[in-house]
Design an enzyme around this catalytic site. Structure first.
Site, short mmCIF file in Angstrom:
data_model
loop_
_atom_site.label_atom_id
_atom_site.label_comp_id
_atom_site.label_asym_id
_atom_site.label_seq_id
_atom_site.Cartn_x
_atom_site.Cartn_y
_atom_site.Cartn_z
N ASN A 9 11.87 36.68 65.91
CA ASN A 9 13.24 36.72 65.39
C ASN A 9 13.37 38.01 64.59
O ASN A 9 12.84 38.10 63.48
CB ASN A 9 13.50 35.48 64.52
CG ASN A 9 14.86 35.54 63.85
OD1 ASN A 9 15.67 36.43 64.14
ND2 ASN A 9 15.12 34.59 62.95
N LYS A 11 15.92 39.26 63.25
CA LYS A 11 16.94 39.18 62.18
C LYS A 11 17.79 40.46 62.19
O LYS A 11 18.01 41.02 63.26
CB LYS A 11 16.26 38.91 60.84
CG LYS A 11 15.34 37.67 60.91
CD LYS A 11 14.88 37.16 59.59
CE LYS A 11 13.98 35.94 59.80
NZ LYS A 11 13.54 35.32 58.57
N HIS A 95 19.32 28.36 62.22
CA HIS A 95 18.31 29.02 61.37
C HIS A 95 18.70 28.80 59.90
O HIS A 95 19.88 28.80 59.56
CB HIS A 95 18.25 30.51 61.70
CG HIS A 95 17.09 31.18 61.04
ND1 HIS A 95 17.12 31.57 59.73
CD2 HIS A 95 15.84 31.45 61.49
CE1 HIS A 95 15.93 32.08 59.41
NE2 HIS A 95 15.14 32.02 60.46
N GLU A 97 18.73 30.69 57.45
CA GLU A 97 19.56 31.74 56.84
C GLU A 97 21.03 31.55 57.24
O GLU A 97 21.92 31.85 56.45
CB GLU A 97 19.03 33.12 57.26
CG GLU A 97 17.74 33.44 56.51
CD GLU A 97 16.74 34.30 57.28
OE1 GLU A 97 17.13 34.98 58.25
OE2 GLU A 97 15.55 34.28 56.89
N GLU A 167 10.76 25.24 60.41
CA GLU A 167 10.65 26.38 59.51
C GLU A 167 10.91 25.92 58.09
O GLU A 167 12.07 25.85 57.66
CB GLU A 167 11.68 27.45 59.89
CG GLU A 167 11.50 28.04 61.27
CD GLU A 167 12.01 29.48 61.35
OE1 GLU A 167 11.21 30.35 61.64
OE2 GLU A 167 13.20 29.71 61.08
N GLY A 173 9.72 34.29 54.85
CA GLY A 173 9.79 35.60 54.19
C GLY A 173 9.15 35.63 52.81
O GLY A 173 9.34 36.59 52.06
N SER A 212 6.38 32.85 57.51
CA SER A 212 5.23 33.70 57.14
C SER A 212 4.04 33.53 58.07
O SER A 212 2.89 33.58 57.61
CB SER A 212 4.84 33.45 55.68
OG SER A 212 5.92 33.79 54.81
#
Ligand code: 13P
Length: 249
Positions: A9, A11, A95, A97, A167, A173, A212
């Site tokens: 991904n 991003k 996702h 985010e 996730e 991150g 991560s």
């Protein structure tokens, strides 16, 4: 035996030139890993050029989102039919985010999931809890809600042509990966949850881990019985580290 899948991904990173060269670098190092499929989810505007690079190679193309409607007055959205024109095989939906910064709800994620499937694009449904939710022992309850919204909208049989990505938000991150056991516990939970509705689908569905994941922890994660690959953020932006993860399957 389930096939594994590793998905990058990207991003909101890179340039047109770097996206093309990253895709070329990945293709150059694919070798003959027969155990796993591989895909990259590029930013929308780079789908055409990355699509040209990956054409005829084992590297598949995915998008990072898809509209919850088929077409119409929805400024700024990209429909599943548009993505299909550019040979997207996968689309991320839900996702964290998108859920936390752009207001995606369980219901809108379910609608995106359905739209992707309408065009035979495989949705990669992202689920996972925040740190606060984990500390309050709400992990499984949150995942139930995230899965139920899609099961209610699409039906359990829709999961025949879908991927799930676990996730944990606290691992994305942050450099704080879930331990192999923490990830396996939730993956197993998700598979059992699906199995209670349809055992055959549960046995087949790919459940990816994201958060991560790096070359030095991928092997341990991928060795767990219910982890079928990874959804990789930061480490997918470098061909060498992404390939190392892919080759740890
Ligand atoms: P990182 O691998 O950078 O933690 O990102 C994970 C992720 O969000 C993939 O979708």
């Amino acid at each position: 035996m389930r096939r594994s899948l590793v998905v990058g991904n990207w991003k909101m990173n890179g340039t047109r030139a770097s996206a093309e060269s990253l895709a070329k670098g990945i293709i150059a190092g694919l070798g003959s890993n027969k155990a796993a499929d591989i895909a990259v989810c590029a930013p929308y505007v780079y789908l055409p050029c990355v699509g040209d690079v990956v054409k005829g190679t084992p590297l598949a193309l995915g998008s990072q989102n898809v509209a919850d409607k088929p077409s119409g007055a929805f400024t700024g959205e990209i429909s599943a039919a548009m993505l299909k024109e550019f040979n997207c095989q996968y689309a991320l939906v839900g996702h964290s985010e998108r859920r936390s910064y752009y207001g995606d709800t369980n219901e809108s994620v379910a609608a995106r999931f359905c739209q992707a499937q309408e065009q035979n694009i495989i949705p990669i449904l992202c689920v996972g809890e925040t740190l606060e939710e984990r500390e309050q022992n709400k992990t499984f309850a949150v995942i139930n809600e995230q899965l139920d919204a899609v099961i209610n909208a699409a039906g359990i049989t829709a999961f025949k042509a879908a991927v799930i990505a676990y996730e944990p938000v606290w691992a994305i991150g942050t450099g704080k990966t879930a331990t192999d056991e923490q990830a396996q516990e939730v993956h197993h939970y998700i598979r059992q949850y699906i199995a209670a509705k349809d055992q055959a689908i549960a046995d087949k569905i790919q459940i990816l881990y994201g958060g991560s994941a790096k070359p030095d922890n991928a092997k341990g994660l991928f060795a767990m019985p219910d982890i079928d690959g990874g959804l990789i953020g930061g480490a997918s932006l470098d061909a060498e580290s992404f390939l190392k993860i892919y080759h740890s399957i």
